[in-house]
Design a protein around this motif. Sequence first.
Motif, PDB file in Angstrom:
ATOM      1  N   GLN A  98       6.753  22.986   7.237  1.00 32.99           N
ATOM      2  CA  GLN A  98       6.330  21.737   7.846  1.00 32.99           C
ATOM      3  C   GLN A  98       7.462  21.134   8.669  1.00 32.99           C
ATOM      4  O   GLN A  98       8.627  21.195   8.268  1.00 32.99           O
ATOM      5  CB  GLN A  98       5.895  20.743   6.771  1.00 32.99           C
ATOM      6  CG  GLN A  98       4.744  21.236   5.923  1.00 32.99           C
ATOM      7  CD  GLN A  98       4.164  20.162   5.032  1.00 32.99           C
ATOM      8  OE1 GLN A  98       4.410  18.968   5.223  1.00 32.99           O
ATOM      9  NE2 GLN A  98       3.380  20.569   4.052  1.00 32.99           N
ATOM     10  N   LEU A  99       7.093  20.557   9.806  1.00 36.10           N
ATOM     11  CA  LEU A  99       8.034  19.865  10.686  1.00 36.10           C
ATOM     12  C   LEU A  99       7.738  18.371  10.534  1.00 36.10           C
ATOM     13  O   LEU A  99       6.706  17.882  11.001  1.00 36.10           O
ATOM     14  CB  LEU A  99       7.817  20.331  12.121  1.00 36.10           C
ATOM     15  CG  LEU A  99       8.865  20.013  13.180  1.00 36.10           C
ATOM     16  CD1 LEU A  99      10.216  20.634  12.808  1.00 36.10           C
ATOM     17  CD2 LEU A  99       8.402  20.526  14.534  1.00 36.10           C
ATOM     18  N   VAL A 100       8.637  17.644   9.860  1.00 38.30           N
ATOM     19  CA  VAL A 100       8.343  16.267   9.444  1.00 38.30           C
ATOM     20  C   VAL A 100       9.465  15.341   9.874  1.00 38.30           C
ATOM     21  O   VAL A 100      10.648  15.615   9.662  1.00 38.30           O
ATOM     22  CB  VAL A 100       8.163  16.182   7.912  1.00 38.30           C
ATOM     23  CG1 VAL A 100       7.824  14.761   7.492  1.00 38.30           C
ATOM     24  CG2 VAL A 100       7.089  17.153   7.443  1.00 38.30           C
ATOM     25  N   GLY A 101       9.078  14.210  10.496  1.00 38.00           N
ATOM     26  CA  GLY A 101      10.041  13.190  10.868  1.00 38.00           C
ATOM     27  C   GLY A 101       9.847  11.930  10.052  1.00 38.00           C
ATOM     28  O   GLY A 101       9.110  11.908   9.055  1.00 38.00           O
ATOM     29  N   ALA A 102      10.484  10.850  10.497  1.00 36.81           N
ATOM     30  CA  ALA A 102      10.404   9.562   9.798  1.00 36.81           C
ATOM     31  C   ALA A 102       9.453   8.592  10.497  1.00 36.81           C
ATOM     32  O   ALA A 102       9.455   7.406  10.198  1.00 36.81           O
ATOM     33  CB  ALA A 102      11.804   8.951   9.713  1.00 36.81           C
ATOM     34  N   GLY A 103       8.639   9.094  11.424  1.00 37.82           N
ATOM     35  CA  GLY A 103       7.722   8.257  12.193  1.00 37.82           C
ATOM     36  C   GLY A 103       7.968   8.429  13.677  1.00 37.82           C
ATOM     37  O   GLY A 103       9.106   8.693  14.099  1.00 37.82           O
ATOM     38  N   HIS A 104       6.913   8.264  14.494  1.00 39.92           N
ATOM     39  CA  HIS A 104       7.082   8.538  15.930  1.00 39.92           C
ATOM     40  C   HIS A 104       7.970   7.525  16.635  1.00 39.92           C
ATOM     41  O   HIS A 104       8.443   7.768  17.735  1.00 39.92           O
ATOM     42  CB  HIS A 104       5.718   8.653  16.617  1.00 39.92           C
ATOM     43  CG  HIS A 104       4.995   7.353  16.804  1.00 39.92           C
ATOM     44  ND1 HIS A 104       3.989   6.941  15.959  1.00 39.92           N
ATOM     45  CD2 HIS A 104       5.114   6.394  17.747  1.00 39.92           C
ATOM     46  CE1 HIS A 104       3.528   5.771  16.384  1.00 39.92           C
ATOM     47  NE2 HIS A 104       4.198   5.420  17.455  1.00 39.92           N
ATOM     48  N   ARG A 105       8.225   6.390  16.012  1.00 34.63           N
ATOM     49  CA  ARG A 105       9.179   5.439  16.586  1.00 34.63           C
ATOM     50  C   ARG A 105      10.610   5.687  16.110  1.00 34.63           C
ATOM     51  O   ARG A 105      11.553   5.082  16.614  1.00 34.63           O
ATOM     52  CB  ARG A 105       8.766   4.004  16.245  1.00 34.63           C
ATOM     53  CG  ARG A 105       7.422   3.597  16.827  1.00 34.63           C
ATOM     54  CD  ARG A 105       7.087   2.155  16.518  1.00 34.63           C
ATOM     55  NE  ARG A 105       5.764   1.792  16.977  1.00 34.63           N
ATOM     56  CZ  ARG A 105       5.470   1.419  18.227  1.00 34.63           C
ATOM     57  NH1 ARG A 105       6.422   1.363  19.133  1.00 34.63           N
ATOM     58  NH2 ARG A 105       4.239   1.096  18.549  1.00 34.63           N
ATOM     59  N   ALA A 106      10.744   6.588  15.138  1.00 32.91           N
ATOM     60  CA  ALA A 106      12.069   6.837  14.564  1.00 32.91           C
ATOM     61  C   ALA A 106      12.599   8.238  14.850  1.00 32.91           C
ATOM     62  O   ALA A 106      13.816   8.441  14.942  1.00 32.91           O
ATOM     63  CB  ALA A 106      12.025   6.612  13.049  1.00 32.91           C
ATOM     64  N   THR A 107      11.701   9.217  14.991  1.00 33.86           N
ATOM     65  CA  THR A 107      12.129  10.608  15.166  1.00 33.86           C
ATOM     66  C   THR A 107      11.492  11.195  16.411  1.00 33.86           C
ATOM     67  O   THR A 107      10.259  11.238  16.519  1.00 33.86           O
ATOM     68  CB  THR A 107      11.733  11.459  13.957  1.00 33.86           C
ATOM     69  OG1 THR A 107      12.239  10.865  12.755  1.00 33.86           O
ATOM     70  CG2 THR A 107      12.282  12.877  14.093  1.00 33.86           C
ATOM     71  N   THR A 108      12.331  11.647  17.353  1.00 34.16           N
ATOM     72  CA  THR A 108      11.856  12.254  18.586  1.00 34.16           C
ATOM     73  C   THR A 108      12.397  13.672  18.711  1.00 34.16           C
ATOM     74  O   THR A 108      13.592  13.911  18.515  1.00 34.16           O
ATOM     75  CB  THR A 108      12.297  11.446  19.822  1.00 34.16           C
ATOM     76  OG1 THR A 108      11.746  10.133  19.757  1.00 34.16           O
ATOM     77  CG2 THR A 108      11.854  12.124  21.111  1.00 34.16           C
ATOM     78  N   ILE A 109      11.521  14.607  19.024  1.00 33.21           N
ATOM     79  CA  ILE A 109      11.940  15.952  19.416  1.00 33.21           C
ATOM     80  C   ILE A 109      11.621  16.091  20.894  1.00 33.21           C
ATOM     81  O   ILE A 109      10.467  15.951  21.304  1.00 33.21           O
ATOM     82  CB  ILE A 109      11.230  17.033  18.592  1.00 33.21           C
ATOM     83  CG1 ILE A 109      11.564  16.886  17.110  1.00 33.21           C
ATOM     84  CG2 ILE A 109      11.625  18.421  19.080  1.00 33.21           C
ATOM     85  CD1 ILE A 109      10.843  17.875  16.226  1.00 33.21           C
TER      86      ILE A 109
END
Length: 335
Positions: free
Chosen positions: A10-21
């Motif tokens: 899984q590719l998981v961030g902290a939210g679209h306002r916090a984690t950008t690829i």
Amino acid sequence: GPFTLPAGVQLVGAGHRATTIKAKSGSSAPLVTNAAANQSGNAIRNLLLDGNQANTVTGSGAISWDSGTGEGPSLIVEDVYITNWQGDSTEHAVVVLTGSMWSIFRNVRIYENQWATGLVVKSSDCAFDHLYVSRNGYMAGLENVKVYGYDNSFVRAYFGGGYGAVQVHVIGGSYNEFIASTNDNGYGTGYAFSDLSGSPSTNNAIVGGHVTSPSAGNDHILFEGGASDNRVVGVDLSSSTGKAGAYGIHETGSATRNVVTGCHFDTSFTSAPVLLRGGSASRVVGNYGAQMADAFPQGANVTGTDTSDPTAGYVGRFNENGAVSVRVGASGYDH
């Protein structure tokens, strides 16, 4: 990236306002792909996927996923914002799903990818819930969404914005459902159902929701080629000022046996609410709208339709036992 995900990763961030690829400058490949066909258990969550459009070339899509076969879901995409992409080199699209294993998209926004189609679905049995697909493909005259597969469901989706050719284009697909969704065009056709190499779009359904503002000369819903046995049920078709469509429902080619029922048509069509193909076996039953008398052909094809002021009453209602009654002109409600 690019990220080639093995099964179960899984590719998981902290939210679209916090984690950008963000795609690398010069990239010409999709950002996220699967390592092998027939894999499942993958997910992309809580991220912003930025295509870096000004510094990439055609071929740089966000997700290109070939699910193969097997027990799904192959991919879950949840709480992800996808924007600023050039599009892949095959479909010229931002997100492309192929293979027969199903995937799930939930609360996904595919927005402002002006040179590419937002979403292409060649898979089957996928579930899309609260999908927001807007302002994609309009600089290249492309569709916003293209569906080729079978048995895909779109629930509470928003398709809109931009100046693309078609908001949602079903091409040889069957048994796809668009439920309680908004198709809010700025230009072009709302929904189009077309053939793929002689194979027609059949048994699809638009249930509930709103189709609006395709602009003059275009249709809210178009059945073309051999599109048949499709259903439009309980949909509101209207237009904002200056963006009236030619027809609410329009058949061309050899389209037939389509059913339109329980819909509301406002007064803003430049031609007529419904134009059936001559000789069509389609049926327009129990709808409501001031211009419905302009529906062609008449007779057995158009029945139980109130052509009076569309603001004066309801298209239909349920009684306490769940039976449906439909308003039929001055006759009132006929169960």
